[in-house]
Design a protein around this motif. Sequence first.
Motif, PDB file in Angstrom:
ATOM      1  N   LEU A  27      14.783   2.759 -10.168  1.00 40.26           N
ATOM      2  CA  LEU A  27      14.101   4.045 -10.230  1.00 40.26           C
ATOM      3  C   LEU A  27      12.608   3.772 -10.391  1.00 40.26           C
ATOM      4  O   LEU A  27      12.150   3.371 -11.443  1.00 40.26           O
ATOM      5  CB  LEU A  27      14.615   4.880 -11.417  1.00 40.26           C
ATOM      6  CG  LEU A  27      16.091   5.247 -11.379  1.00 40.26           C
ATOM      7  CD1 LEU A  27      16.482   5.985 -12.648  1.00 40.26           C
ATOM      8  CD2 LEU A  27      16.389   6.102 -10.167  1.00 40.26           C
ATOM      9  N   VAL A  28      11.858   3.964  -9.336  1.00 40.11           N
ATOM     10  CA  VAL A  28      10.445   3.659  -9.336  1.00 40.11           C
ATOM     11  C   VAL A  28       9.664   4.962  -9.268  1.00 40.11           C
ATOM     12  O   VAL A  28       9.993   5.844  -8.490  1.00 40.11           O
ATOM     13  CB  VAL A  28      10.088   2.774  -8.115  1.00 40.11           C
ATOM     14  CG1 VAL A  28       8.618   2.468  -8.071  1.00 40.11           C
ATOM     15  CG2 VAL A  28      10.908   1.493  -8.142  1.00 40.11           C
ATOM     16  N   GLN A  29       8.628   5.055 -10.069  1.00 40.18           N
ATOM     17  CA  GLN A  29       7.785   6.236 -10.013  1.00 40.18           C
ATOM     18  C   GLN A  29       6.928   6.177  -8.754  1.00 40.18           C
ATOM     19  O   GLN A  29       6.541   5.102  -8.296  1.00 40.18           O
ATOM     20  CB  GLN A  29       6.895   6.318 -11.242  1.00 40.18           C
ATOM     21  CG  GLN A  29       7.660   6.647 -12.492  1.00 40.18           C
ATOM     22  CD  GLN A  29       6.732   6.892 -13.662  1.00 40.18           C
ATOM     23  OE1 GLN A  29       5.538   6.641 -13.603  1.00 40.18           O
ATOM     24  NE2 GLN A  29       7.287   7.388 -14.738  1.00 40.18           N
ATOM     25  N   LEU A  30       6.616   7.328  -8.215  1.00 41.60           N
ATOM     26  CA  LEU A  30       5.798   7.419  -7.020  1.00 41.60           C
ATOM     27  C   LEU A  30       4.379   6.964  -7.315  1.00 41.60           C
ATOM     28  O   LEU A  30       3.763   7.395  -8.284  1.00 41.60           O
ATOM     29  CB  LEU A  30       5.795   8.862  -6.510  1.00 41.60           C
ATOM     30  CG  LEU A  30       5.172   9.133  -5.164  1.00 41.60           C
ATOM     31  CD1 LEU A  30       5.886   8.342  -4.072  1.00 41.60           C
ATOM     32  CD2 LEU A  30       5.244  10.606  -4.841  1.00 41.60           C
ATOM     33  N   ASP A  31       3.868   6.076  -6.490  1.00 43.53           N
ATOM     34  CA  ASP A  31       2.497   5.596  -6.588  1.00 43.53           C
ATOM     35  C   ASP A  31       1.554   6.800  -6.500  1.00 43.53           C
ATOM     36  O   ASP A  31       1.706   7.638  -5.608  1.00 43.53           O
ATOM     37  CB  ASP A  31       2.242   4.619  -5.437  1.00 43.53           C
ATOM     38  CG  ASP A  31       0.849   4.052  -5.404  1.00 43.53           C
ATOM     39  OD1 ASP A  31      -0.090   4.687  -5.908  1.00 43.53           O
ATOM     40  OD2 ASP A  31       0.688   2.956  -4.840  1.00 43.53           O
ATOM     41  N   PRO A  32       0.559   6.906  -7.381  1.00 46.71           N
ATOM     42  CA  PRO A  32      -0.363   8.052  -7.341  1.00 46.71           C
ATOM     43  C   PRO A  32      -1.079   8.190  -6.001  1.00 46.71           C
ATOM     44  O   PRO A  32      -1.362   9.297  -5.561  1.00 46.71           O
ATOM     45  CB  PRO A  32      -1.358   7.764  -8.463  1.00 46.71           C
ATOM     46  CG  PRO A  32      -0.683   6.796  -9.359  1.00 46.71           C
ATOM     47  CD  PRO A  32       0.287   6.031  -8.520  1.00 46.71           C
ATOM     48  N   LYS A  33      -1.370   7.068  -5.339  1.00 46.00           N
ATOM     49  CA  LYS A  33      -2.041   7.157  -4.037  1.00 46.00           C
ATOM     50  C   LYS A  33      -1.098   7.678  -2.961  1.00 46.00           C
ATOM     51  O   LYS A  33      -1.529   8.369  -2.043  1.00 46.00           O
ATOM     52  CB  LYS A  33      -2.642   5.808  -3.639  1.00 46.00           C
ATOM     53  CG  LYS A  33      -3.877   5.466  -4.453  1.00 46.00           C
ATOM     54  CD  LYS A  33      -4.565   4.253  -3.897  1.00 46.00           C
ATOM     55  CE  LYS A  33      -5.862   3.979  -4.670  1.00 46.00           C
ATOM     56  NZ  LYS A  33      -6.598   2.854  -4.090  1.00 46.00           N
ATOM     57  N   VAL A  34       0.185   7.371  -3.071  1.00 42.90           N
ATOM     58  CA  VAL A  34       1.167   7.922  -2.132  1.00 42.90           C
ATOM     59  C   VAL A  34       1.263   9.433  -2.347  1.00 42.90           C
ATOM     60  O   VAL A  34       1.282  10.206  -1.388  1.00 42.90           O
ATOM     61  CB  VAL A  34       2.542   7.247  -2.295  1.00 42.90           C
ATOM     62  CG1 VAL A  34       3.607   7.956  -1.467  1.00 42.90           C
ATOM     63  CG2 VAL A  34       2.469   5.777  -1.914  1.00 42.90           C
ATOM     64  N   SER A 115      -0.464   7.192   8.031  1.00 46.82           N
ATOM     65  CA  SER A 115      -1.331   6.355   7.212  1.00 46.82           C
ATOM     66  C   SER A 115      -0.846   4.918   7.300  1.00 46.82           C
ATOM     67  O   SER A 115       0.358   4.671   7.368  1.00 46.82           O
ATOM     68  CB  SER A 115      -1.262   6.824   5.750  1.00 46.82           C
ATOM     69  OG  SER A 115      -1.726   5.825   4.866  1.00 46.82           O
ATOM     70  N   ALA A 116      -1.770   3.975   7.278  1.00 49.07           N
ATOM     71  CA  ALA A 116      -1.392   2.556   7.286  1.00 49.07           C
ATOM     72  C   ALA A 116      -0.827   2.134   5.935  1.00 49.07           C
ATOM     73  O   ALA A 116      -0.238   1.066   5.816  1.00 49.07           O
ATOM     74  CB  ALA A 116      -2.592   1.691   7.648  1.00 49.07           C
ATOM     75  N   GLY A 117      -1.002   2.948   4.916  1.00 52.06           N
ATOM     76  CA  GLY A 117      -0.461   2.640   3.596  1.00 52.06           C
ATOM     77  C   GLY A 117      -1.293   1.617   2.846  1.00 52.06           C
ATOM     78  O   GLY A 117      -2.397   1.256   3.258  1.00 52.06           O
ATOM     79  N   PRO A 118      -0.759   1.130   1.730  1.00 56.89           N
ATOM     80  CA  PRO A 118      -1.520   0.235   0.846  1.00 56.89           C
ATOM     81  C   PRO A 118      -2.015  -1.049   1.503  1.00 56.89           C
ATOM     82  O   PRO A 118      -3.070  -1.555   1.135  1.00 56.89           O
ATOM     83  CB  PRO A 118      -0.529  -0.092  -0.271  1.00 56.89           C
ATOM     84  CG  PRO A 118       0.449   1.027  -0.270  1.00 56.89           C
ATOM     85  CD  PRO A 118       0.540   1.486   1.159  1.00 56.89           C
ATOM     86  N   ASP A 119      -1.285  -1.574   2.505  1.00 58.08           N
ATOM     87  CA  ASP A 119      -1.745  -2.837   3.116  1.00 58.08           C
ATOM     88  C   ASP A 119      -2.824  -2.614   4.173  1.00 58.08           C
ATOM     89  O   ASP A 119      -3.370  -3.574   4.717  1.00 58.08           O
ATOM     90  CB  ASP A 119      -0.581  -3.647   3.681  1.00 58.08           C
ATOM     91  CG  ASP A 119       0.036  -3.053   4.942  1.00 58.08           C
ATOM     92  OD1 ASP A 119      -0.412  -1.977   5.409  1.00 58.08           O
ATOM     93  OD2 ASP A 119       0.978  -3.665   5.467  1.00 58.08           O
ATOM     94  N   LYS A 120      -3.136  -1.358   4.486  1.00 61.87           N
ATOM     95  CA  LYS A 120      -4.203  -0.971   5.413  1.00 61.87           C
ATOM     96  C   LYS A 120      -3.988  -1.475   6.838  1.00 61.87           C
ATOM     97  O   LYS A 120      -4.933  -1.607   7.604  1.00 61.87           O
ATOM     98  CB  LYS A 120      -5.569  -1.430   4.891  1.00 61.87           C
ATOM     99  CG  LYS A 120      -5.911  -0.871   3.529  1.00 61.87           C
ATOM    100  CD  LYS A 120      -7.271  -1.349   3.075  1.00 61.87           C
ATOM    101  CE  LYS A 120      -7.579  -0.793   1.702  1.00 61.87           C
ATOM    102  NZ  LYS A 120      -8.934  -1.101   1.293  1.00 61.87           N
ATOM    103  N   VAL A 121      -2.733  -1.763   7.205  1.00 59.16           N
ATOM    104  CA  VAL A 121      -2.408  -2.264   8.539  1.00 59.16           C
ATOM    105  C   VAL A 121      -1.297  -1.393   9.116  1.00 59.16           C
ATOM    106  O   VAL A 121      -0.246  -1.231   8.498  1.00 59.16           O
ATOM    107  CB  VAL A 121      -1.938  -3.737   8.480  1.00 59.16           C
ATOM    108  CG1 VAL A 121      -1.508  -4.222   9.857  1.00 59.16           C
ATOM    109  CG2 VAL A 121      -3.014  -4.629   7.892  1.00 59.16           C
TER     110      VAL A 121
END
Length: 138
Positions: A27-34, A115-121
């Motif tokens: 159970l992972v909390q949603l990343d604030p940037k997501v 969006s490319a997401g956290p890895d920016k690719v």
Amino acid sequence: MKQTLAVIVAVLVLLGGGYWLVKNKVLVQLDPKVAQFNTDANKLIEGLQQYREFFKHYPTGTTAEISKALSGQAEGKVIIFATASASKNDKGEIVDPWGTALQFYFSDNGVLIRSAGPDKVFQDSRTSSDDLFRTDTR
């Protein structure tokens, strides 16, 4: 007696399963940037739909040209307020929370924002990916 025992066993199984999920961080909390991407993308979709209602078509061109169209620097000089607070880079492109320009895809009645997401690719569909998508079809 058998029913009581069955209820106790069921409760213990549920508690054990819950403990296992927490212990193994399933159970992972949603990343604030997501979460921010989802909020921003919903506003952009609203703005793009408003643009379409006003001009009878979606904006066209590059990400920078679409960004300009939404901010009143193109056809008709109409500012779409739903997108006024969107973050932009030096090129004027609307960017995701990680600073990467978004990609826009349009169909006759819908919008997809990528969006490319956290890895920016931006990844293709053949690999595992952290790319994010938001869509609205009407």
